[in-house]
Design a protein around this motif. Structure first.
Motif, mmCIF file in Angstrom:
data_model
loop_
_atom_site.group_PDB
_atom_site.id
_atom_site.type_symbol
_atom_site.label_atom_id
_atom_site.label_comp_id
_atom_site.label_asym_id
_atom_site.label_seq_id
_atom_site.Cartn_x
_atom_site.Cartn_y
_atom_site.Cartn_z
ATOM 1 N N VAL A 79 0.855 -1.195 -0.012
ATOM 2 C CA VAL A 79 0.057 0.280 -0.240
ATOM 3 C C VAL A 79 0.998 0.883 -0.070
ATOM 4 O O VAL A 79 1.845 1.678 0.415
ATOM 5 C CB VAL A 79 -0.953 -0.043 0.485
ATOM 6 N N GLN A 80 0.436 2.502 -0.837
ATOM 7 C CA GLN A 80 0.614 3.794 -0.628
ATOM 8 C C GLN A 80 0.845 4.233 0.696
ATOM 9 O O GLN A 80 2.138 4.852 0.928
ATOM 10 C CB GLN A 80 0.665 4.889 -2.176
ATOM 11 N N PHE A 81 -0.231 4.422 0.874
ATOM 12 C CA PHE A 81 -0.676 4.840 1.862
ATOM 13 C C PHE A 81 -0.079 4.201 3.543
ATOM 14 O O PHE A 81 0.277 3.422 3.426
ATOM 15 C CB PHE A 81 -2.064 5.091 2.352
ATOM 16 N N HIS A 82 -0.446 4.607 4.590
ATOM 17 C CA HIS A 82 0.005 4.456 6.654
ATOM 18 C C HIS A 82 -1.153 4.017 7.026
ATOM 19 O O HIS A 82 -1.353 4.967 7.571
ATOM 20 C CB HIS A 82 0.810 6.101 6.870
ATOM 21 N N PRO A 83 -1.322 2.892 6.648
ATOM 22 C CA PRO A 83 -2.772 2.026 7.173
ATOM 23 C C PRO A 83 -2.628 2.158 8.863
ATOM 24 O O PRO A 83 -3.218 2.439 9.598
ATOM 25 C CB PRO A 83 -3.080 0.506 6.694
ATOM 26 N N GLU A 84 -1.348 2.342 9.696
ATOM 27 C CA GLU A 84 -1.146 1.921 10.566
ATOM 28 C C GLU A 84 -1.200 3.261 11.587
ATOM 29 O O GLU A 84 -1.475 3.160 12.652
ATOM 30 C CB GLU A 84 0.812 1.873 11.427
ATOM 31 N N LEU A 85 -1.649 4.518 10.998
ATOM 32 C CA LEU A 85 -1.353 5.106 11.521
ATOM 33 C C LEU A 85 -3.225 5.873 11.848
ATOM 34 O O LEU A 85 -3.837 6.991 13.132
ATOM 35 C CB LEU A 85 -1.798 6.282 10.435
ATOM 36 N N LYS A 86 -3.591 4.843 11.647
ATOM 37 C CA LYS A 86 -6.063 4.990 12.159
ATOM 38 C C LYS A 86 -6.025 3.499 12.701
ATOM 39 O O LYS A 86 -6.715 3.895 13.013
ATOM 40 C CB LYS A 86 -6.216 5.137 10.815
ATOM 41 N N SER A 87 -5.141 2.926 13.211
ATOM 42 C CA SER A 87 -5.292 2.109 13.971
ATOM 43 C C SER A 87 -5.534 2.168 15.333
ATOM 44 O O SER A 87 -4.679 3.176 15.760
ATOM 45 C CB SER A 87 -4.383 0.314 13.464
ATOM 46 N N LYS A 88 -6.783 1.383 16.018
ATOM 47 C CA LYS A 88 -6.475 2.284 17.906
ATOM 48 C C LYS A 88 -7.221 -0.282 17.718
ATOM 49 O O LYS A 88 -7.386 -0.268 17.453
ATOM 50 C CB LYS A 88 -8.031 2.704 17.381
ATOM 51 N N PRO A 89 -6.840 -0.062 19.506
ATOM 52 C CA PRO A 89 -6.669 -0.924 20.058
ATOM 53 C C PRO A 89 -7.943 -1.556 19.944
ATOM 54 O O PRO A 89 -8.238 -2.783 20.057
ATOM 55 C CB PRO A 89 -6.313 -0.799 21.804
ATOM 56 N N PHE A 90 -9.459 -1.111 20.151
ATOM 57 C CA PHE A 90 -10.410 -0.918 20.628
ATOM 58 C C PHE A 90 -10.984 -1.235 19.249
ATOM 59 O O PHE A 90 -11.958 -1.760 18.224
ATOM 60 C CB PHE A 90 -11.011 -0.445 20.814
ATOM 61 N N ALA A 91 -10.124 -0.454 18.275
ATOM 62 C CA ALA A 91 -11.119 -0.809 16.562
ATOM 63 C C ALA A 91 -9.360 -0.692 15.521
ATOM 64 O O ALA A 91 -8.945 -0.246 14.823
ATOM 65 C CB ALA A 91 -11.008 0.631 15.542
ATOM 66 N N PRO A 92 -9.309 -2.718 15.462
ATOM 67 C CA PRO A 92 -7.726 -2.516 14.241
ATOM 68 C C PRO A 92 -8.019 -2.321 13.371
ATOM 69 O O PRO A 92 -8.846 -2.208 13.215
ATOM 70 C CB PRO A 92 -7.678 -3.774 14.839
#
Length: 547
Positions: A516-529
């Motif tokens: 992926v060209q973007f950064h999905p890790e920036l939107k991950s949360k413990p209660f919403a992976p």
């Protein structure tokens, strides 16, 4: 109008002010209040965007395209409140704004001084958006006594005096060192830190004391006496196995109740903490373990990939497994066979980065994962290196490479499958860049939409064909190579809405191979992976035969 909580630090840096701020924000949310968290950094950089990750850890990017301190990632992960450009400011940005105003003549010929002009600009920043929330939590970077932090401390002192009585609270985080030889927790560093804070006019209402030992009643009372705070407002911040236990740990210590009492909020709503109890249960009671190799450039400092580390943890929590993340320097593979280093891992992730160093190793890691059917996740540069690998070894483009690397070397060595993006659409306007522009803030930054190919693997993972993800990059995969690469077996499964910019590639015949060209890790949360990380960890489980 919001109530303000100012979080300061003393004795040493890196005590966990950002984590304490995030955990307190989560606890106030659990009691039904709305919150917003902000970071004020004393360094003179306009933002951390041009800093080496070794200097300041990762750069966190907001939806509206701000490059910010990594603590804003903690704020988002713990509260779920999306950070904005107005939630992060540095001395450099404050001074830059003041000087721009001076050049425009807005100060009407007055002498420009730290007080009142710089402090007024800081206070203006603090007041922005305060009408939207119940609590505004503002973390001051660095430690009390740092010369560059003095304007910020003076600004919050003035701010507290100018607001109505009882609208501002000061929370000070310090260290209680354990002296093994005498078997004692020492309170003197905290006393001196509070003395320094009081000398500039700020009296802390709450003390949060980091320690690896419980605080005995005698030491707690001593701190209360000499630091002029109530004993129940001396809060222990003990070392934890997981940062996601912090809201529960701080609640047990009474931090949220101390804050509400200090504001005179009584009776206080009871907290709803079931969400955080479930998070803790998933962390401490996994059903198995997977090993994931992160092949990167800045592996000596885990904070350089903080959001990736946390997103992998979230993916593990979603699947009830422990993710054992192991960091491998990509430069090792520049000349060595990657097989001896990568054998035994259940999945491989190649993260983003800048510059040529380590890129040949990342290409070899992608090749190893592709040829050995190991789940592979390439993020930003990790996607680009997977495309270069496919171009060289699947499509026969032996000189495939990136324009970024030729620019560094000053010569044409590669066929530019990856090129410097000179223009792109941002809403209703076109953004144009040249390769010689200033480095700061000149990338494709923030949230952009993408369209997923119907029946693709990623469309199945997301459960939709329209997504929005955060970007931070200057170079793009050249869409002109799409047909040639797809004929070789690499699918372009996500594109910008105009079809010009590749956003996602995948290998349809591979167990799990996504770039992926973007950064999905920036939107991950413990209660919403994030769905990509949840699916990636699931693929690692299948590789390890846990499922």
């Amino acid at each position: 109008m919001a109530r303000y909580i100012f979080i300061t630090g003393g004795v040493v840096s890196s005590l966990g002010k950002g984590l304490a701020s995030a955990a307190l924000g989560a606890l106030l949310q659990a009691r039904g209040y709305s919150v917003r968290l902000r970071k004020l950094d004393p360094y003179l950089n306009v933002d951390p965007g041009t800093m080496s990750p070794y200097e300041h850890g990762e750069v966190f990017v907001t939806d509206d395209g701000a490059e910010t301190d990594l603590d804003l990632g903690h704020y988002e992960r713990f509260t779920g409140v999306a950070a904005r450009n107005t939630d992060s400011v540095s001395s450099g940005r404050i001074y830059s704004t003041v000087l721009e105003k001076e050049r425009r003549g807005e100060y009407l010929g007055k002498t420009i001084q730290v007080i009142p002009h710089v402090t007024n600009q800081i206070k203006e920043f603090l007041d922005t958006g305060a009408e939207d929330v119940d609590f505004m939590l503002c973390e001051i970077g660095g430690t009390v006594g740092d010369i560059e932090g003095l304007p910020f401390f003076e600004a919050i002192r003035q701010f507290g005096q100018e607001k109505p009585m009882g609208q501002c609270l000061f929370m000070h985080l310090t260290l209680l060192p354990w002296i093994a030889a005498s078997g004692e927790l020492k309170t003197k560093p905290t006393q001196h830190s509070v003395k320094e804070l009081r000398s500039i006019g700020i009296a802390p209402d709450i003390l949060v004391c980091r320690s690896d030992q419980p605080i005995p009643t005698k030491e707690r009372e001593k701190l209360a006496l000499f630091c002029n705070v109530r004993p129940e407002r001396v809060i222990a911040a003990l070392d934890l196995k997981s940062i996601y236990e912090a809201p529960l740990a701080y609640h047990r210590e009474g931090l949220d109740q101390a804050v509400l009492d200090a504001f005179g909020i009584s009776p206080a709503p009871a907290p709803k903490l079931d969400k955080w109890r479930d998070v803790a249960d998933r962390i401490y009671n996994p059903d198995g373990e997977v090993r994931i190799a992160v092949v990167g450039k800045y592996t000596q400092l885990e904070d350089a990939y903080k959001s990736i580390s946390e997103a992998l943890t979230h993916g593990g929590m979603h699947n009830r497994v422990k993710v054992r993340t192991e960091w491998i320097d990509a430069e090792i593979f520049d000349s060595d066979d990657p097989a001896p280093y990568l054998e035994g891992y259940n999945a491989i992730l190649v993260p983003g980065g800048f510059g040529e160093r380590g890129t040949e190793g990342k290409i070899r890691a992608a090749q190893y994962a592709r040829e050995n059917n190991i789940p592979y996740f390439g993020i930003c540069l990790g996607m680009q290196m997977a495309v270069v690998e496919a171009a060289r070894n699947m499509a026969g483009l032996s000189k495939a490479g990136s324009e970024e690397f030729d620019n560094e070397a000053g010569k044409d060595r590669y066929e530019h499958v990856i090129y410097h993006m000179k223009a792109w659409n941002e809403g209703n306007r076109t953004v144009e860049r040249t390769i010689d522009d200033d480095k700061g803030g000149t990338m494709r930054l923030g949230a952009y939409d993408a369209m997923l190919v119907e029946n693709s693997h990623v469309a199945e993972i997301y459960g939709t064909r329209e997504i929005s993800e955060r970007h931070r990059h200057r170079f793009e995969v050249d869409i002109a190579y799409r047909d040639q690469l797809e004929e070789a077996g690499l699918c372009f499964s996500g594109l910008s809405p105009d079809g010009e910019l590749p956003e996602i590639v995948e290998l349809p015949d591979h167990p799990w191979f996504v770039g992926v060209q973007f950064h999905p890790e920036l939107k991950s949360k413990p209660f919403a992976p994030h769905p990509l990380f949840a699916s990636f960890v699931r693929a690692a489980m299948e590789q390890s035969r846990l499922v």
